[in-house]
Design a protein around this motif. Structure first.
Motif, short mmCIF file in Angstrom:
data_model
loop_
_atom_site.label_atom_id
_atom_site.label_comp_id
_atom_site.label_asym_id
_atom_site.label_seq_id
_atom_site.Cartn_x
_atom_site.Cartn_y
_atom_site.Cartn_z
N SER A 32 52.21 41.03 41.50
CA SER A 32 51.19 41.76 40.86
C SER A 32 50.86 42.95 41.40
O SER A 32 51.04 43.36 42.67
N TYR B 222 47.06 42.64 43.28
CA TYR B 222 46.90 41.92 44.51
C TYR B 222 48.25 41.99 45.29
O TYR B 222 49.13 41.11 45.02
N VAL C 144 52.88 36.91 40.59
CA VAL C 144 52.45 36.17 39.52
C VAL C 144 52.45 34.58 39.55
O VAL C 144 51.70 33.87 39.32
N ILE D 113 50.02 33.36 42.02
CA ILE D 113 48.67 33.29 41.20
C ILE D 113 48.61 32.24 40.39
O ILE D 113 47.45 31.34 40.39
N TYR E 63 41.53 35.51 36.54
CA TYR E 63 42.57 36.41 36.86
C TYR E 63 43.00 37.06 35.67
O TYR E 63 43.34 38.40 35.66
N PHE E 64 43.17 36.43 34.52
CA PHE E 64 43.58 37.02 33.06
C PHE E 64 42.58 38.13 32.88
O PHE E 64 43.27 39.23 32.59
N SER F 24 42.88 41.12 34.91
CA SER F 24 44.08 41.82 34.86
C SER F 24 44.33 42.76 33.68
O SER F 24 44.89 43.60 33.75
N ASP G 162 47.16 45.18 34.75
CA ASP G 162 48.05 44.62 35.88
C ASP G 162 49.22 43.88 34.82
O ASP G 162 49.03 42.73 34.30
N THR H 276 52.08 42.93 35.02
CA THR H 276 52.89 41.54 35.16
C THR H 276 52.03 40.22 35.17
O THR H 276 52.54 39.16 34.53
N VAL H 277 50.82 40.39 35.46
CA VAL H 277 49.84 39.16 35.55
C VAL H 277 49.60 38.99 34.08
O VAL H 277 49.60 37.82 33.68
N VAL I 273 50.88 35.27 32.56
CA VAL I 273 49.84 34.37 31.96
C VAL I 273 49.88 34.04 30.57
O VAL I 273 49.89 32.89 30.05
#
Length: 309
Positions: A78, A81, A86, A89, A260-261, A264, A269, A271-272, A276
């Motif tokens: 991430s 974070y 990921v 998470i 989180y999504f 992000s 972000d 990669t997140v 996801v």
């Protein structure tokens, strides 16, 4: 059947690749990057950070690196974070989202199917009219509006339930109701419509003529066939509940994957967002495949091995 499932798995891999590719290039097409919001970073420091995460590499190189990593099960680190990947998470937060989603799914099925059966058996009576009224509300009112109303009534005015967090069973009641309302209404309507159609079939009339009990006709002959359209809806519904609780999790401050999504997306972000999206796409594909497997269980006349894609 094995041949059919093999084709579905291959198609699923292609679909996941397309979703991942489109998401990857759409993210990078948006101006800015994960670290452009850092106001006080000198250009040299920003360049070093981007070099560390290989964001200054050509886009094609970044894409091929990501493909290689994902084939090894690595969704990447991430950007926001620090020190967390990921994978970490998802492993930490998805069980919370899954728990909330499963509670909403169970509530939807346990209330929606019996309500639909009752409405069909009591067609045009007060039972049917009352159920239709509430299902119309459940479909018409968006989940986030219902969530706000539930918080206002039960948390703010009455003070009998907590407004947020995820500590004990009382924290689960309001978000579960808000998330389950719309699918419950759809299941009720589907069950009612399908049950009315099945009850008018000749084999049901024959069973009644033989003097079979109403409960036996219902559970042995009518309900399994009436549930086929419901199962068709339940597969995507499960996926949508598990993947669509973003707003509900945000409203009730639930530490699930949805929060989180959403964060992000604000933070870009990459990669997140990508991890996801791919993860949730895989869930949707899996649920649709499970629906096809369940069809022959409900109706042995259906042979998914004969189906054409």
């Amino acid at each position: 059947m094995l041949n059919y499932l093999g084709k579905r798995i291959l198609n699923s891999i292609v679909v996941l690749w397309i979703v991942m590719t489109v998401t990857f290039f759409l993210m990078h097409a948006i101006p800015g990057g994960p670290f452009t919001a850092e106001k006080n970073l000198p250009p040299a420091v920003l360049a070093n950070i981007e070099a560390r995460y290989k964001l200054n590499d050509p886009l094609s190189t970044q894409y091929m690196d990501y493909i290689e990593n994902i084939l090894h099960g690595d969704l990447g680190p991430s950007f926001k974070y620090v020190g967390r990947s990921v994978n970490d998470i998802i492993a930490e937060s998805f069980p919370v989202s899954c728990e909330l989603g499963m509670e909403a799914i169970i509530l939807s099925l346990c209330l929606g199917i019996p309500a639909g059966v009752l409405a069909a058996f009591r067609r045009n009576q007060w039972h049917d009219r009352t159920i239709n009224f509430f299902t119309t509300l459940g479909i018409a009112v968006p989940g986030f509006v219902l969530a706000a109303l539930l918080v206002e009534i039960f948390a703010m005015k009455l003070g009998i339930l907590p407004a947020a967090m995820w500590n004990d069973w009382t924290n689960r009641i309001l978000p579960t109701l808000a998330l389950a309302a719309m699918p419950m209404a759809f299941i009720t309507r589907l069950t009612r419509s399908s049950m009315l159609d099945v009850l008018g079939q000749d084999y049901i009339k024959t069973a009644k003529a033989k003097g079979l009990s109403t409960s036996y006709i219902l559970f042995k002959h009518a309900l399994p066939n009436a549930l086929i359209p419901v199962v068709t809806y339940v597969g995507p519904m499960v996926a949508s509940i598990l993947t669509g609780s973003f707003v509900i999790e945000t409203i009730f401050a639930i530490p699930g994957l949805g929060s989180y999504f959403v964060t992000s997306i604000y933070n870009r972000d990459y990669t997140v967002i990508l991890g996801v999206t791919v993860f949730y796409s895989a869930i949707i594909i899996l649920m649709n495949m499970l629906v096809d497997i369940i069809y022959p269980i409900l109706d042995p006349r259906i042979n998914i091995g004969d189906r054409e894609d």
